[in-house]
Design a protein around this motif. Structure first.
Motif: not given
Ligand code: IMP
Ligand code: MG
Length: 180
Positions: A28-32, A36-37, A89-96, A118-127
Motif C-alpha cells: 500500500k505504502d509503495f504502490f505509487d 523502488l530499490q 547505485d541508489v541515487s534518486g531512488r526510493c530505498v527499502l 549516496m543520493g537516495a531520495r528516501e530511505v525506509k527501514t524494515c526489520v
C-alpha cells in the motif's frame, strides 16, 4: 541443530501471518512508487527478505550489502564496516532497507546514512525483530514485525557464529551452546 534451542520464541506460522500484514502495508505504502530499490543487509536479512518480498506484488529491484558489525560471539563490536568493493547505485531512488534485527541500532543508522549520502531520495527501514533496549545509535524503523526482549536469538536468518540461520523459527539458544 534443533536440540541446541532452549525455546521457540516465534513459531514459523506466526512469522508467516505477520509477514502477510507487513507485506500488505508495504504494498500500500509503495504502490505509487515506480523506482523502488530494496537493499538487504547480508546475511541476516536473507530469509526474512525472501519470504517478505514474495508477498509484495510490486515492481522492485534487490541489492544486497555486506556489512560487519559483529565479529562472532554475541556482543556488538560498535563499529560498522562496509565490505563491498562497489556499493549499489541508489541515487534518486526510493530505498527499502531490510535487516534482520534492530539491536544497538548502529547497523541501520550507519547504512541509512550511507544510502542518503549516496543520493537516495528516501530511505525506509524494515526489520523482522526489534529488541526492547536502549539504542546506541538513533534510528527510526518504519516496519518491524516483532518486538522481543533483550536476549540473544537465532533462526530465520539470525546466526550464532554463522550457524542456525536456516531454522524456520526464531528461538533462544541453550546457554551451554554460547559458553562452549
Ligand atoms: P545492531 O546492533 O542493531 O547494529 O545489529 C547488528 C547485527 O547484530 C544485526 O544485524 C544482527 O546480525 C546481529 N544481532 C543483533 N542481535 C542479535 C541476536 O540476538 N542474534 C543474532 N544476531 C544478532
Ligand atoms: Mg549476524
Amino acid at each position: 541443530m534443533h536440540g541446541d534451542i532452549e525455546k521457540i520464541l516465534i513459531a514459523e506460522e506466526v512469522i508467516g501471518k505477520r509477514l502477510d500484514v507487513i507485506a500488505r502495508k508495504i504494498h500500500k505504502d509503495f504502490f505509487d512508487e515506480n523506482s523502488l530499490q530494496v537493499v538487504a543487509i547480508l546475511k541476516g536479512a536473507l530469509v526474512f527478505m525472501a519470504d517478505l518480498l514474495r508477498r509484495v506484488p510490486l515492481e522492485l529491484e534487490i541489492e544486497c550489502l555486506n556489512v560487519a558489525s559483529y565479529h562472532g560471539g554475541i556482543e556488538s563490536s560498535g563499529q560498522v564496516d562496509f565490505l563491498d568493493r562497489k556499493l549499489p547505485d541508489v541515487s534518486g531512488r526510493c530505498v527499502l532497507l531490510i535487516d534482520d534485527i534492530l539491536d544497538t541500532g548502529r547497523t541501520l543508522a550507519a547504512v541509512s546514512e550511507k544510502l542518503r549520502e549516496m543520493g537516495a531520495r528516501e530511505v525506509k527501514t524494515c526489520v523482522l525483530l526489534t529488541k526492547d533496549k536502549e539504542r546506541a545509535a538513533a534510528v527510526e524503523v518504519d516496519y518491524s514485525a516483532f518486538e522481543i526482549a533483550d536476549e540473544f536469538v537465532v533462526g530465520y536468518g539470525l546466526d550464532f557464529d554463522g550457524k542456525y540461520r536456516n531454522l524456520p523459527y526464531v528461538g533462544v539458544l541453550n546457554p551451554s551452546v554460547i559458553s562452549s
